[in-house]
Design a protein around this motif. Structure first.
Motif, mmCIF file in Angstrom:
data_model
loop_
_atom_site.group_PDB
_atom_site.id
_atom_site.type_symbol
_atom_site.label_atom_id
_atom_site.label_comp_id
_atom_site.label_asym_id
_atom_site.label_seq_id
_atom_site.Cartn_x
_atom_site.Cartn_y
_atom_site.Cartn_z
ATOM 1 N N GLY A 192 -5.743 -0.764 -3.498
ATOM 2 C CA GLY A 192 -6.124 0.615 -3.254
ATOM 3 C C GLY A 192 -6.193 1.016 -1.796
ATOM 4 O O GLY A 192 -6.679 2.106 -1.462
ATOM 5 N N GLY B 52 -3.767 1.844 0.045
ATOM 6 C CA GLY B 52 -2.741 2.837 0.339
ATOM 7 C C GLY B 52 -1.412 2.212 0.726
ATOM 8 O O GLY B 52 -0.512 2.900 1.208
ATOM 9 N N LYS B 53 -1.268 0.916 0.480
ATOM 10 C CA LYS B 53 -0.036 0.215 0.870
ATOM 11 C C LYS B 53 1.217 0.860 0.261
ATOM 12 O O LYS B 53 2.151 1.200 0.981
ATOM 13 C CB LYS B 53 -0.084 -1.257 0.431
ATOM 14 N N SER B 54 1.230 0.999 -1.052
ATOM 15 C CA SER B 54 2.451 1.497 -1.701
ATOM 16 C C SER B 54 2.776 2.923 -1.280
ATOM 17 O O SER B 54 3.927 3.233 -0.975
ATOM 18 C CB SER B 54 2.364 1.449 -3.228
ATOM 19 N N THR B 55 1.751 3.782 -1.271
ATOM 20 C CA THR B 55 1.974 5.179 -0.900
ATOM 21 C C THR B 55 2.554 5.285 0.503
ATOM 22 O O THR B 55 3.522 6.009 0.738
ATOM 23 C CB THR B 55 0.623 5.941 -0.907
ATOM 24 N N ARG C 286 -8.408 5.297 -5.988
ATOM 25 C CA ARG C 286 -7.846 4.867 -7.273
ATOM 26 C C ARG C 286 -8.388 5.712 -8.413
ATOM 27 O O ARG C 286 -7.677 6.048 -9.361
ATOM 28 C CB ARG C 286 -8.208 3.411 -7.523
ATOM 29 N N GLU D 130 -6.692 8.979 -8.639
ATOM 30 C CA GLU D 130 -5.352 8.758 -9.171
ATOM 31 C C GLU D 130 -5.395 8.569 -10.698
ATOM 32 O O GLU D 130 -4.604 9.165 -11.430
ATOM 33 C CB GLU D 130 -4.788 7.505 -8.476
ATOM 34 N N MET E 134 -8.956 8.084 6.883
ATOM 35 C CA MET E 134 -7.648 8.614 7.312
ATOM 36 C C MET E 134 -6.887 9.141 6.104
ATOM 37 O O MET E 134 -6.863 8.508 5.058
ATOM 38 C CB MET E 134 -6.795 7.506 7.952
ATOM 39 N N ARG F 256 -3.255 10.318 4.179
ATOM 40 C CA ARG F 256 -1.957 9.660 4.065
ATOM 41 C C ARG F 256 -1.061 9.872 5.280
ATOM 42 O O ARG F 256 -0.485 8.936 5.818
ATOM 43 C CB ARG F 256 -1.223 10.200 2.839
#
Ligand code: CDP
Ligand code: CDP
Length: 224
Positions: free
Chosen positions: A14, A16-19, A157, A160, A206, A208
């Motif tokens: 969660g 934010g790695k993938s995004t 998460r 989401e 922060m 995205r």
């Protein structure tokens, strides 16, 4: 996708790695590789086939015999396992709860890492996971350990999951995430840890775009 450098991003659930990795790859016209999606897909298949998740050799055999593909799609990546589209199914809490156990099996990781390294050969790439900086792409020009407080990661998460209509409370999600982080950090093979040469990026507070800008700056500095 075009030639370029390797960008490796590790971190807890969660963060934010993938995004962030997906967006950075899109802006640079690099290939994005979500390694977590591969372990999730395999976990989904093992659950589907009712395989005993304590049976390491059964899981290893399954990993060797399975065809996993990540296809660029409009909204991120489409995930196929043996031709079946599991893009949405692999995000469900049921898969999240078991994926650490499957990913801790050495015989599962070997074919996954082989696939990840092969995909990264030909072009600029942004890859996210747990062991990318230290193990999968040790020569990556940019290495980042992306994190945020557990409260913020659980909140992200939760938003989401609520938007997707998944029935789970914030408390349950935070407990699930904490449990998974612990399992990932404590395992013998490829534990979740900040690689010595990775830059720490704490994204608590922060949004995205701010994170994407930071990562892009690191990439440009490294010549990508
Ligand atoms: O998106 P989220 O952070 O929830 O997890 P993910 O990146 O989809 O990864 C799911 C799980 O796969 C992790 O909790 C790890 O147990 C495992 N994983 C791994 O072992 N090694 C990787 N390179 C990526 C994921
Ligand atoms: O891949 P990982 O588990 O590290 O996280 P993610 O799935 O990319 O992000 C988890 C959620 O946080 C997503 O819904 C993102 O849109 C959101 N997010 C955010 O609110 N602020 C950020 N700086 C990064 C991600």
């Amino acid at each position: 996708t075009k030639a370029g450098i390797q960008v490796a991003i590790d971190g807890p659930a969660g963060a934010g790695k993938s995004t962030v990795a997906r967006e950075v790859a899109r802006r640079l016209d690099y290939l994005y590789i979500d390694t977590g999606a591969m372990y999730r897909a395999l976990t989904w298949l093992a659950l589907q086939k009712d395989i005993d998740l304590n049976d390491e050799s059964a899981l290893s055999l399954l990993a060797e015999a399975t065809d996993i593909r990540l296809l660029p799609a409009l909204e991120g990546l489409k995930v196929l396992i043996n031709g079946q589209d599991v893009t949405d199914a692999i995000r469900l809490p049921e898969v999240s709860r078991h994926v650490s156990q499957v990913a801790a099996v050495a015989g599962v990781r070997v074919p996954m890492v082989r696939l990840q390294q092969r995909l990264a050969e030909e072009c600029g790439v942004v890859m996210d996971g747990r062991d990318i900086c230290a193990y999968v792409l040790p020569r990556a020009e940019v290495k980042i350990f992306l994190t945020a407080s557990i409260e913020e990661r659980a909140r992200r998460r939760y938003l989401e999951m609520s938007a997707k209509g998944v029935d789970i409370t914030l408390e349950q999600l935070q407990a699930d995430i904490a449990q998974r982080d612990k399992e990932d950090e404590c395992r013998d093979v490829a534990p979740l840890v900040k690689a010595e040469d990775a830059q720490l990026l704490d994204t608590t507070g922060m949004d995205r775009e701010a994170v994407v800008q930071q990562v892009l700056q690191m990439v440009h500095k490294a010549g990508g």
